[in-house]
Scaffold this motif. Structure first.
Motif, PDB file in Angstrom:
ATOM      1  N   THR A  20     -11.588   5.661  -1.651  1.00 27.60           N
ATOM      2  CA  THR A  20     -11.294   4.768  -2.768  1.00 27.60           C
ATOM      3  C   THR A  20     -10.294   5.409  -3.727  1.00 27.60           C
ATOM      4  N   LEU A  21     -10.506   6.678  -4.009  1.00 37.50           N
ATOM      5  CA  LEU A  21      -9.659   7.402  -4.958  1.00 37.50           C
ATOM      6  C   LEU A  21      -8.192   7.422  -4.504  1.00 37.50           C
ATOM      7  N   TYR A  22      -7.981   7.584  -3.210  1.00 37.59           N
ATOM      8  CA  TYR A  22      -6.615   7.730  -2.684  1.00 37.59           C
ATOM      9  C   TYR A  22      -6.077   6.466  -2.017  1.00 37.59           C
ATOM     10  N   SER A  23      -6.833   5.371  -2.042  1.00 40.26           N
ATOM     11  CA  SER A  23      -6.418   4.173  -1.297  1.00 40.26           C
ATOM     12  C   SER A  23      -5.094   3.596  -1.801  1.00 40.26           C
ATOM     13  N   SER A  24      -4.927   3.491  -3.091  1.00 39.46           N
ATOM     14  CA  SER A  24      -3.695   2.921  -3.633  1.00 39.46           C
ATOM     15  C   SER A  24      -2.489   3.809  -3.318  1.00 39.46           C
ATOM     16  N   ALA A  25      -2.666   5.120  -3.462  1.00 37.11           N
ATOM     17  CA  ALA A  25      -1.572   6.052  -3.157  1.00 37.11           C
ATOM     18  C   ALA A  25      -1.202   5.990  -1.677  1.00 37.11           C
ATOM     19  N   ASN A  26      -2.222   5.920  -0.820  1.00 33.49           N
ATOM     20  CA  ASN A  26      -1.954   5.816   0.621  1.00 33.49           C
ATOM     21  C   ASN A  26      -1.246   4.513   0.964  1.00 33.49           C
ATOM     22  N   ALA A  27      -1.637   3.410   0.301  1.00 32.82           N
ATOM     23  CA  ALA A  27      -0.984   2.119   0.555  1.00 32.82           C
ATOM     24  C   ALA A  27       0.482   2.169   0.130  1.00 32.82           C
ATOM     25  N   GLU A  73       0.595   8.327  -8.025  1.00 31.90           N
ATOM     26  CA  GLU A  73      -0.803   7.962  -7.816  1.00 31.90           C
ATOM     27  C   GLU A  73      -1.581   9.081  -7.113  1.00 31.90           C
ATOM     28  N   PHE A  74      -0.944   9.804  -6.210  1.00 34.37           N
ATOM     29  CA  PHE A  74      -1.604  10.969  -5.611  1.00 34.37           C
ATOM     30  C   PHE A  74      -1.929  12.007  -6.689  1.00 34.37           C
ATOM     31  N   SER A  75      -1.005  12.203  -7.615  1.00 34.61           N
ATOM     32  CA  SER A  75      -1.226  13.167  -8.695  1.00 34.61           C
ATOM     33  C   SER A  75      -2.415  12.746  -9.562  1.00 34.61           C
ATOM     34  N   VAL A  76      -2.484  11.474  -9.922  1.00 41.27           N
ATOM     35  CA  VAL A  76      -3.600  10.969 -10.722  1.00 41.27           C
ATOM     36  C   VAL A  76      -4.905  11.110  -9.945  1.00 41.27           C
ATOM     37  N   ALA A  77      -4.872  10.747  -8.656  1.00 41.27           N
ATOM     38  CA  ALA A  77      -6.087  10.860  -7.827  1.00 41.27           C
ATOM     39  C   ALA A  77      -6.519  12.322  -7.697  1.00 41.27           C
ATOM     40  N   ASP A  78      -5.554  13.234  -7.533  1.00 40.00           N
ATOM     41  CA  ASP A  78      -5.881  14.662  -7.451  1.00 40.00           C
ATOM     42  C   ASP A  78      -6.544  15.152  -8.739  1.00 40.00           C
ATOM     43  N   GLN A  79      -6.012  14.693  -9.867  1.00 40.12           N
ATOM     44  CA  GLN A  79      -6.595  15.095 -11.150  1.00 40.12           C
ATOM     45  C   GLN A  79      -8.037  14.595 -11.275  1.00 40.12           C
ATOM     46  N   LYS A  80      -8.255  13.332 -10.891  1.00 36.25           N
ATOM     47  CA  LYS A  80      -9.618  12.788 -10.941  1.00 36.25           C
ATOM     48  C   LYS A  80     -10.535  13.558  -9.991  1.00 36.25           C
ATOM     49  N   PHE A  81     -10.033  13.839  -8.784  1.00 33.60           N
ATOM     50  CA  PHE A  81     -10.838  14.547  -7.798  1.00 33.60           C
ATOM     51  C   PHE A  81     -11.220  15.935  -8.314  1.00 33.60           C
ATOM     52  N   ASN A  82     -10.233  16.660  -8.860  1.00 36.30           N
ATOM     53  CA  ASN A  82     -10.510  18.002  -9.387  1.00 36.30           C
ATOM     54  C   ASN A  82     -11.489  17.954 -10.548  1.00 36.30           C
TER      55      ASN A  82
END
Length: 191
Positions: free
Chosen positions: A125-132, A66-75
């Motif tokens: 919001t983008l990283y909330s699921s990965a952080n959880a 999920e961090f990887s997906v969030a990083d891709q969205k962020f970039n």
């Protein structure tokens, strides 16, 4: 064996005592049962530890995904935002700006609508699921460590009980007239 005054010594009196054999038998049974119970309990705790470590690894793997997906969205959103701002500065027509906006992630679109930029709420919001998931992994690792420590305590208890069982069993096998028998019995009782 009498002492110097003709009285039976301590070893001779213990050899004649009716309570020594039942005491040794009771020690052997008690140590055997307690060692078996402790070993079983320690094994259960070890299983609980392994299960929690597995859950922790699974959650950590999912968090990394999920961090990887969030990083891709962020970039992607950051690059789109940069392109959008460049096009605004160059005076691009609305159709070009609309085309760029269509490629924002859902979170990016909401952030742009909310604050006209990619704000802190967007990142949260983008990283909330990965952080959880990472927090769940850490909690599982902590629980696994606690179960492991408890299991280690029972393994140590098994060591003491098995040693006590060994001393008691050897004491029961040694000749009644030997001092070693009573020394082993005392060691078994002490454990």
């Amino acid at each position: 064996m009498p002492d110097q005054k003709g009285q039976p010594n301590l070893i001779s009196r213990l050899a004649e005592s009716p309570w020594v054999e039942p005491l040794l038998g009771t020690l052997i049974v008690a140590y055997g049962l307690l060692a078996a119970w402790s070993s079983y309990t320690g094994s259960i705790y070890g299983g609980n530890s392994a299960e929690n470590y597995f859950v922790g690894l699974s959650e950590l793997t999912n968090a990394n995904d999920e961090f990887s997906v969030a990083d891709q969205k962020f970039n992607s959103d950051t690059n789109l935002n940069l392109q959008f701002n460049i096009q605004v500065e160059l005076g691009a027509p609305e159709s070009v700006l609309d085309a760029i906006e269509e490629f924002y992630s859902e979170e990016g679109t909401l952030s742009i609508a909310r604050s006209n930029t990619l704000d802190d709420e967007y990142v949260d919001t983008l990283y909330s699921s990965a952080n959880a998931r990472r927090d769940n992994a850490n909690a599982a690792f902590t629980a696994g460590k606690a179960w492991d420590d408890l299991g280690d305590s029972y393994e140590l208890l098994v060591l003491y009980l098995a040693t006590g069982l060994g001393f008691s069993a050897w004491a029961a096998l040694i000749d009644k007239e030997k001092l070693t028998r009573y020394m082993f019995a005392l060691l078994g009782i002490a454990l």
